[in-house]
Design a protein around this motif. Structure first.
Motif, short mmCIF file in Angstrom:
data_model
loop_
_atom_site.label_atom_id
_atom_site.label_comp_id
_atom_site.label_asym_id
_atom_site.label_seq_id
_atom_site.Cartn_x
_atom_site.Cartn_y
_atom_site.Cartn_z
N ILE A 1 0.71 -1.33 -0.13
CA ILE A 1 -0.01 0.29 0.16
C ILE A 1 1.03 1.49 -0.19
CG2 ILE A 1 -1.43 1.50 1.75
CD1 ILE A 1 -2.41 -1.53 2.43
N GLY A 2 1.76 1.43 0.67
CA GLY A 2 2.50 2.82 0.81
C GLY A 2 3.46 2.85 -0.41
N MET A 3 3.95 1.44 -0.95
CA MET A 3 4.75 1.37 -2.60
C MET A 3 3.78 1.56 -3.77
SD MET A 3 8.01 2.09 -1.22
CE MET A 3 8.41 1.59 -2.84
N HIS A 4 2.55 1.70 -3.35
CA HIS A 4 1.68 1.77 -4.56
C HIS A 4 2.02 0.84 -5.40
CE1 HIS A 4 -1.21 4.18 -7.55
NE2 HIS A 4 -1.36 5.20 -6.42
N HIS A 5 1.39 -0.43 -4.59
CA HIS A 5 0.65 -1.48 -4.97
C HIS A 5 2.25 -2.15 -5.90
CE1 HIS A 5 -3.20 -1.08 -4.86
NE2 HIS A 5 -3.28 0.03 -5.36
N ASP A 6 3.55 -1.32 -5.58
CA ASP A 6 4.94 -2.38 -6.30
C ASP A 6 5.29 -3.27 -5.01
OD1 ASP A 6 7.16 -2.55 -7.52
OD2 ASP A 6 7.86 -0.37 -6.86
N GLN A 7 5.67 -3.83 -5.56
CA GLN A 7 6.02 -5.47 -5.36
C GLN A 7 7.32 -6.04 -4.93
OE1 GLN A 7 1.43 -7.71 -5.88
NE2 GLN A 7 3.27 -8.22 -5.43
N ASP A 8 8.13 -4.95 -5.74
CA ASP A 8 9.34 -5.57 -5.90
C ASP A 8 10.59 -4.63 -4.70
OD1 ASP A 8 12.28 -6.12 -7.15
OD2 ASP A 8 11.26 -5.91 -9.05
N MET A 9 11.56 -6.01 -4.01
CA MET A 9 12.27 -5.40 -2.99
C MET A 9 13.02 -4.64 -3.41
SD MET A 9 12.49 -8.56 -0.60
CE MET A 9 13.14 -9.22 -1.54
N ARG A 10 13.22 -4.55 -4.42
CA ARG A 10 14.61 -4.02 -5.24
C ARG A 10 14.25 -2.59 -5.29
NH1 ARG A 10 15.72 -7.64 -10.08
NH2 ARG A 10 12.90 -8.06 -10.28
N ASN A 11 13.16 -2.11 -5.57
CA ASN A 11 12.17 -0.48 -5.62
C ASN A 11 12.31 -0.26 -4.11
OD1 ASN A 11 12.84 -0.95 -8.17
ND2 ASN A 11 10.35 -1.71 -8.54
N MET A 12 12.94 -0.65 -3.24
CA MET A 12 12.10 -0.23 -2.31
C MET A 12 13.71 -0.15 -1.27
SD MET A 12 9.51 -3.18 -0.74
CE MET A 12 7.84 -4.06 -2.42
N GLY A 13 13.42 0.00 0.72
CA GLY A 13 14.69 0.33 0.88
C GLY A 13 14.18 1.61 1.49
N GLY A 14 14.61 1.66 3.15
CA GLY A 14 14.65 2.60 4.22
C GLY A 14 13.29 3.53 4.13
N LEU A 15 12.38 1.78 4.35
CA LEU A 15 10.62 2.59 4.63
C LEU A 15 11.07 2.75 6.09
CD1 LEU A 15 9.11 0.38 2.49
CD2 LEU A 15 9.58 2.14 1.92
N ARG A 16 11.99 2.34 7.30
CA ARG A 16 11.58 1.73 8.21
C ARG A 16 11.16 3.68 9.22
NH1 ARG A 16 15.49 3.44 12.47
NH2 ARG A 16 17.00 3.39 10.75
N LYS A 17 11.64 5.02 8.35
CA LYS A 17 10.98 5.97 9.34
C LYS A 17 9.98 6.07 8.26
CE LYS A 17 13.64 9.05 5.39
NZ LYS A 17 14.86 9.49 5.20
#
Length: 706
Positions: free
Chosen positions: A368-384
């Motif tokens: 949801i936070g990534m707007h329906h992107d499920q690829d972990m390679r497009n994530m990172g740093g979501l903790r804050k």
């Protein structure tokens, strides 16, 4: 004590979710003209599941106090001495399962309000998940094989609807059909096992069947000479292999990620995939009399626990990592069943239900936070950006890898100890099982924290143009272990990407956009699931494994299978078990897995790329999922096509059409001859009558033969 539980109250447990499903599915959809809106639909289904959960908790409390119930509530059919009924068997096992199913289902229902808020199929989705809850409750509460089979097939049918919920996606339609067909393979074995027991005992009631278990152990399959009980148990377990996704019938579960995330949590945490574990535990009086069947269970579970874990290492889709984790943990439960540690298996089933539902729902919150992107390679740093999702996902990951004092530790560590005890007593298959579950500890820790670090820590890779959006060169996918798709896979991924855009608008965060924490209807279930993921193992380990909780429910032949007795001698309390674990091999391996993941994905990302280059053939094997899908496509699907072509050409065209057309030609020829006598002259008719009388006399009085 049986009279202390009211059967009418028990009826409300499955019927309340069914009523909610009917309201949302009939009145809330086009079927009856959208009579009720979204609020009524989700309120009715949530209320139904809440009522079921409250009664389930009350029932569990009564069972802890010594009450049980085993009786029929409705007789459907009587054939001779065999009765086909709807009935309930309420004891510690079923009461525990009722609480797990309803509590996790309630969390999923609440979570769905936020997750599916923008979906046009909102009411239909609530109807499906409530119907799924009804089906699972009918399964776990049953006291006979007929109702068990009804619940078994009902959860399979509703899972078909849920996996293919987004029916405009070709990938979703393929995935739900695959799940349906693979489960039919397992269900064929399941119904054969039920049929063998029915033919031998003449009853479908559990207790009546169990009472004849000694007689069954001395019987053989007619015409084959196989021990009947062994054949029946293996057939029943084949059903469990399909439903609980054991090798080689595991292939449907990863593809079922095509369904919405709440379904992943509901199907893969506490309900459908654990049905096989529950069934084998319920059948412990039968399985205990067949060492061959138990060894078969151990080997299948070991293969699943180890080799499905390897596949989790190379996944980049956040939901698929958790899906392969589910496969591996189901393998652990199956291994426990095989070494006669049934109560450990259902203990792990319970703890796993909470932390795996937490991980799936946490993954959904990230999506949801990534707007329906499920690829972990497009994530990172979501903790804050997503602190609640981050903390609860960390709790789920720590529970999954067996961190001391977390829920998963007590159940997972007990499985390893039970397998070690079975190996010492020379059980067939236990040696391989031990190494499988031990190596699996490192593998689980590595892929779990690989996902955790890549999603919540490290550089922020969102809101950028990525090679992983499938718009850049294929070689960019070789950057690390887990990448390197072939052109076909890239084409499929691009198609999937386009479908996601069609369904949800823009796929992923646009440049400059930042992730955001999910609404409270999403984060509240995460918090509520995180609590039992931490504490429930500590409080439940003693009564469930070493107390009287499962007394007279689970049957273990301690002389032939002494693993649980040995574990009981070594148990000195939950606190002592947790403290001692810090010096044990599983803890060292789990810590090594976390450190390895941290080094590879936080300190030196070049290491995975080096592994990819050095181990490219192994990566290719894992990337193709051991070629199981291609094997099934060539051997089974290809064989089915050849069989179908043969039946069409030989059976349909040659035999059926040939006989039908041939008989029509014979009738036509005969009618042509008879027609010549229809002249209108009386003397012609008289002649034909004389010929008929003569023919009759010759047929019945063949005097000419003399």
């Amino acid at each position: 004590m049986a009279g202390q539980i009211n059967p009418n109250l028990l009826l409300a447990v499955p019927l309340a979710p069914l009523a909610g499903s009917a309201i949302a599915g009939l009145l809330g959809t086009k079927f009856f003209g959208n009579v009720v809106g979204r609020v009524v639909s989700h309120s009715a289904t949530i209320l139904g599941v809440f009522i079921a959960m409250v009664i389930s908790i009350m029932t569990l409390n009564d069972v802890i106090g010594g009450a049980t119930y085993n009786g029929d509530v409705y007789t459907w059919m009587t054939i001779g001495t065999m009765k086909m009924t709807v009935g309930f068997k309420i004891d510690a096992l079923s009461a525990m399962m009722m609480c797990v199913v309803t509590s996790v289902s309630l969390m999923v229902h609440i979570y769905t309000i936020g997750y599916m808020a923008e979906d046009d199929g909102y009411n239909r989705f609530f109807s499906y998940i409530s119907l799924f809850t009804f089906s699972m409750l009918m399964l776990v509460m049953s006291n006979n094989f007929l109702q068990l089979f009804f619940g078994w097939e009902a959860v399979g049918l509703v899972s078909y609807l849920l996996i293919g919920f987004w029916y405009t996606r070709p990938t979703a339609i393929f995935a739900n059909m695959k799940a349906f067909l693979v489960n039919r393979v397992g269900d064929f074995g399941f119904i054969l096992g039920i049929g063998l027991l029915l033919a031998a005992t003449g009853t479908m009631n559990y207790d009546e069947t169990f009472a004849k278990s000694t007689q069954l152990a001395a019987m053989h399959v007619p015409g084959l000479g196989w021990p009947l009980l062994t054949a029946a148990c293996i057939c029943l377990f084949i059903g469990a292999m399909g439903k609980s996704a054991q090798f080689p019938l595991h292939v449907w579960l990863p593809d079922s990620m095509e369904g919405p995330t709440p379904i992943s949590a509901l199907i893969h945490a506490a309900t459908m995939v654990t049905a096989g574990i529950f069934m084998v535990t319920r059948m412990s009086p039968l399985f205990e009399l067949s060492d061959t069947a138990l060894s078969f269970v151990v080997v299948i579970g070991s293969i699943t626990a180890l080799f499905m874990g390897f596949l989790g290492i190379i996944q980049n889709d956040i939901k698929r990592v958790v899906a392969y984790s589910t496969l591996s943990q189901l393998g652990y439960m199956t291994v426990a069943l095989g070494v006669s540690a049934y109560n450990v298996a259902v203990f792990h089933l319970m703890t796993h239900a909470f932390f795996k539902a937490l991980l799936f729902l946490g993954a959904g919150s990230v999506i949801i936070g990534m707007h329906h992107d499920q690829d972990m390679r497009n994530m990172g740093g979501l903790r804050k950006y997503m602190p609640v999702t981050w903390l609860t996902s960390l709790v789920g990951s720590l529970a999954l890898i067996g961190t001391p004092f977390f829920a998963g530790f007590y159940s997972k560590d007990s499985i390893i100890e039970a397998v070690a005890a079975a190996r010492e007593h020379g059980m067939a298959g236990a040696g391989f099982a031990y190494w499988a579950v031990i190596i699996g500890v490192f593998v689980t820790a590595f892929y779990s924290f690989r996902m955790y670090f890549r999603v919540f820590h490290g550089p922020e890779n969102f809101g950028k143009a990525h090679a992983h959006d499938h718009h850049h060169a294929h070689d960019d996918h070789h950057a690390e272990l887990g990448e390197g798709k072939d052109p076909t896979a890239l084409h499929e991924a691009t198609a999937h990407h386009e479908e996601d855009e069609d369904d949800h608008g823009h796929h992923g965060l646009a440049p400059g956009q930042k992730p955001h924490e999910s609404p409270w209807v999403v984060t509240l279930p995460l918090i509520l699931l995180a609590i039992p993921s931490v504490i429930i193992g500590y409080f439940a380990v003693k009564p469930m494994l070493y107390g009287d909780f499962f007394k007279n429910v689970i049957y273990i032949d301690a002389e032939r299978h002494p693993a649980m007795e040995e574990l009981a001698h070594e148990f000195h309390g939950a606190a002592a078990m947790g403290i001692h674990a810090f010096t044990s091999l599983p803890f060292i391996l789990a810590l090594a897995g976390v450190v390895a993941a941290f080094y590879c994905y936080m300190i030196n990302p070049r290491v995975p790329a080096a592994f990819y280059k050095a181990l490219r053939p192994i990566h290719t094997l894992l990337d193709n999922k051991y070629y199981m899908d291609k094997f099934n496509e060539i051997v089974f699907a290809g064989g089915a096509r050849l069989l179908g072509k043969g039946l069409w050409q030989v059976g349909d065209r040659a035999l059926i059409d040939g006989l039908v057309n041939g008989s029509a030609k014979v009738v036509g020829w005969f009618s042509t001859i008879v027609r010549t006598f229809q002249t209108g002259y009386i003397y012609h008719y008289a002649f034909v009558m004389i010929l008929g009388v003569l023919g009759t006399l010759l047929y019945f009085f063949p005097f000419w033969r003399a």
